[in-house]
Structures are given as C-alpha cells and as structure tokens.
Design an enzyme around this catalytic site. Structure first.
Site, short mmCIF file in Angstrom:
data_model
loop_
_atom_site.label_atom_id
_atom_site.label_comp_id
_atom_site.label_asym_id
_atom_site.label_seq_id
_atom_site.Cartn_x
_atom_site.Cartn_y
_atom_site.Cartn_z
N GLY A 10 0.83 -1.22 0.00
CA GLY A 10 0.00 0.00 0.00
C GLY A 10 0.85 1.25 0.00
O GLY A 10 0.57 2.20 0.73
N ALA A 11 1.90 1.25 -0.86
CA ALA A 11 2.86 2.37 -0.84
C ALA A 11 2.48 3.49 -1.80
O ALA A 11 3.30 4.35 -2.09
CB ALA A 11 4.26 1.84 -1.15
N ASN A 12 1.24 3.48 -2.30
CA ASN A 12 0.85 4.51 -3.27
C ASN A 12 0.15 5.71 -2.62
O ASN A 12 -0.11 6.70 -3.28
CB ASN A 12 -0.06 3.92 -4.35
CG ASN A 12 -1.31 3.29 -3.77
OD1 ASN A 12 -1.22 2.27 -3.12
ND2 ASN A 12 -2.45 3.92 -3.97
N GLY A 14 -0.86 7.95 1.41
CA GLY A 14 -0.75 8.09 2.87
C GLY A 14 0.62 7.75 3.44
O GLY A 14 1.66 8.12 2.90
N ILE A 15 0.59 6.99 4.55
CA ILE A 15 1.84 6.68 5.29
C ILE A 15 2.76 5.79 4.44
O ILE A 15 3.97 5.93 4.45
CB ILE A 15 1.52 6.00 6.64
CG1 ILE A 15 0.51 6.83 7.44
CG2 ILE A 15 2.80 5.82 7.46
CD1 ILE A 15 -0.06 6.11 8.67
N GLY A 16 2.15 4.85 3.70
CA GLY A 16 2.95 3.93 2.87
C GLY A 16 3.76 4.68 1.83
O GLY A 16 4.94 4.40 1.61
N TYR A 176 -12.78 -3.64 11.33
CA TYR A 176 -11.41 -3.12 11.18
C TYR A 176 -10.66 -3.29 12.51
O TYR A 176 -9.54 -3.79 12.55
CB TYR A 176 -11.49 -1.65 10.78
CG TYR A 176 -10.19 -0.88 10.82
CD1 TYR A 176 -9.23 -1.02 9.82
CD2 TYR A 176 -9.92 0.03 11.86
CE1 TYR A 176 -8.05 -0.28 9.85
CE2 TYR A 176 -8.74 0.77 11.89
CZ TYR A 176 -7.82 0.61 10.89
OH TYR A 176 -6.63 1.33 10.93
#
Ligand SMILES: NC(=O)c1ccc[n+]([C@@H]2O[C@H](COP(=O)([O-])OP(=O)(O)OC[C@H]3O[C@@H](n4cnc5c(N)ncnc54)[C@H](OP(=O)(O)O)[C@@H]3O)[C@@H](O)[C@H]2O)c1
Length: 319
Positions: A10-12, A14-16, A176
């Site tokens: 999920g590096a695309n 926010g934090i990633g 979640y």
C-alpha cells in the site's frame, strides 16, 4: 547505494507512500507492492525523480487475494536475493460502509486485507527474510484496538466467512478493529515462531494521521466531511513514515521483537489493571494495550485460524 531491500504494501498513498519516499531518500532498494498500478506507477516515477534513487520498484499486489499475494511474492523472489524489511502497511477501512464484503477466498474483507493476507505474505517470504542479516517485519496497527478495554468486546470469530452476513448488523469500523487486534495477536505469536530464524516482528500503534484525498473520496458523504475536518488538525504522514523507518532500521530496535510500539517510539505494555483510574489512563494514554491481546486462548485462536485458512494454499503454492 545501501544494499538493504524493503518491501512496503500500500505504498501509493498516505503513510505507505511517505515511507517509500523516506526509504528511497535514505538510498534503500524500495519495492512498492500496490493494487492500483496506474496511480502507483505515477507515485513510483515521482519518488524516483524526487530522490534520484532508481532502485524504486513496483509490484502488483491485492493483499486481500491469495493468488495476488502468491504472484507478488513469486515476482519479488525472482528479482531479489533476500528481503531485509517487510512493512505490512496496506489496510481496508471504508468509513460508513455497511455492506459485508468477502474476499476471493470468502474471508471477510477487513480480515482478508488486514490480517490473513499479511500473514500469508510473510509465510511466503519467510525464506527470503531469513537470508537477511537483520530481518524485520512491521505491522501497521491502530489505537482502535483500545475498544478491547471494554470487557464485552470480542473478535467476531463466528462471522468471518459470511456466516451471519445477512442477519447481523455490519460495522466496517468494528471489523477493522477486530482485524487489527488479530494482527497484533499474530505479531506476538509470529515473533515467537520466527525467533529461531532471527526475524523480528513488531507492530506500530498508529494514532492519527492526515488521510489522502483518494482515501477520503472513497467514503460516504457524512464521513467524508468528518474526515476533511479531522484532517485540519491531524499530522502529516511523513512523521509516522519516519517512525516506520526508525523501527525498521535503528540499532534501538535491532533486538526488539514481539512488541507493540507507540507513535512516541515507546514499547506499549499489556494493561496491569482494567479498572477505575488505571482504566482511564489505559483509554486516554498510549502506553498500555488491552489484556485481551495477550490472552493465550485468543492468540491460539487467531494463530490456528490463520494457519487453517492458508495451509491448503501454502501446500499447493510453494513459491
Ligand atoms: N491514517 C490514520 O489516521 C491511521 C490511524 C491508525 C492506523 N492507520 C493504519 O496505517 C496504515 C496506512 O494508512 P493510511 O492512513 O496511510 O491509509 P491510506 O492512505 O488509505 O493507505 C492505505 C493503502 O492501503 C492500500 N490497500 C487497501 N487495500 C488494499 C489491498 N487489498 N491490496 C493492496 N493494497 C491495499 C491502499 O491502496 P489503494 O489506493 O489501491 O486503495 C492504500 O495504498 C493502515 O494500515 C491503517 O490501518 C492509519
């Protein structure tokens, strides 16, 4: 150029995305494992241009799908000799969602994305991790797990395969929290299991960080407004990305394993008491997590479930 190899899911956004940028700046070999290739390709180009680090790779991954995890790990292993740092950052939480959704393997979508997917991925990468001199795995956890200070709160284990999807009210927020509590319990067990391989497994208790426009736009209207308002005071993702970096690279955490770490980079401990004033401190502070997480029966339950949901797939798909 440093030799270290880091894979971030999920590096695309926010934090990633901020973490991919941080590791690239620090001259690591960065592998972004992402779902939406069009958006992620643009992010990859941007990170390469900004940092002048050409070793920023992109591999397709839908972490809610066993086949996609398998193909991502296979692709990674064909290109890289080992893995030094694995950051399970990707997560599913769509505020306001009321529809119970199942993954391709018929696992409730939050659990598939936030718990079982990361578990399977680590299992498939274990041999590559064990080739590193200092392998570290980091799970992105959340302060949402504090809901388990409520003695009535339990993981909805009996509704993870759609058993009650048509009759029980569904809360994406609750599922979640359940999935992240399960991830924390897996952190403890995986740390124990992988100690003999020198692999350190920790979790980070993320409190609040500005959400990206893309993430907010997926939400339902009232939640969208709420998220934009919260964003005014929430800190930028870069600070949390620096904490990912610190936990995964510093000497301070070199021998730390099986721990929950807070946003101040302190070890969080199991609550000593869940009553009276101590309970207030538990809820409003950031130094204790619910005893529920350390209950051996709860840990055995999620460990057994993770193994049983993935062992068939593992035996047929040795990477
Ligand atoms: N932001 C906060 O305040 C906060 C608080 C507590 C915990 N956290 C945790 O911090 C981590 C990062 O959150 P964030 O705020 O940076 O959120 P974000 O910007 O929404 O990023 C989430 C990432 O996960 C990816 N993702 C979701 N489902 C996926 C799937 N099935 N396969 C692959 N990738 C998938 C998203 O990809 P797409 O773009 O394709 O959807 C996106 O890149 C998460 O684990 C979250 O639970 C955040």
């Amino acid at each position: 150029m440093k030799e270290k190899i880091v894979l971030i899911t999920g590096a695309n956004s926010g934090i990633g995305k901020a973490a991919a940028l941080k590791f690239a700046k620090e001259e690591y070999q960065v592998i972004m494992a992402c779902r939406n290739m069009e958006i992620s390709y643009a992010v990859q180009r941007d990170i390469i241009e900004t940092t002048k680090n050409k070793d920023v790779d992109l591999i397709e991954l839908d972490v809610s799908s066993f086949d996609s995890i398998h193909s991502c790990c296979k692709d990674f292993k064909s290109k890289y000799p080992r893995l030094d740092i694995l950051i399970h950052n990707a997560a599913y939480l769509n505020h306001g969602e009321t529809e119970y959704k199942l993954s391709p393997e018929h696992i409730e979508l939050s659990f598939a994305t936030n718990t079982i997917g990361p578990f399977l991925m680590t299992q498939l990468l274990i041999d590559h991790l064990s080739k590193s001199a200092d392998p570290r795995v980091l799970h992105a956890c959340t302060t949402n797990i504090k809901n388990f200070f409520n003695p009535k709160r339990n993981i909805e284990f009996d509704n993870l395969r759609g058993e009650h999807k048509d009759t029980r009210p569904y809360s994406t927020y609750k599922m979640y929290g359940d999935s992240k509590m399960a991830l924390l319990m897996l952190t403890f067990k995986m740390a124990e299991e992988y100690k003999r391989l020198g692999i350190k497994v920790n979790a980070l208790q993320i409190n609040r960080v500005k959400l990206s426009k893309e993430t907010i736009n997926k939400m339902r209207s009232i939640w969208k407004t709420f998220a934009y308002l919260q964003n005014i005071t929430n800190p930028l993702p870069a600070g949390m990305a620096d904490t990912y970096f610190h936990i995964c690279t510093s000497n301070e955490f070199k021998h730390v394993t099986g721990q929950l770490i807070n946003h101040k980079r302190e070890i969080v401990h199991s609550a000593t008491s869940e009553k009276g004033f101590t309970q207030l401190k538990n809820i409003f502070g950031s130094t204790s997590y619910p005893k529920y997480a350390k209950n051996p029966q709860n840990i055995a339950h999620i460990w057994g479930l993770s193994l049983s949901l993935t062992e068939d797939y593992m035996s047929k798909h040795i990477v």
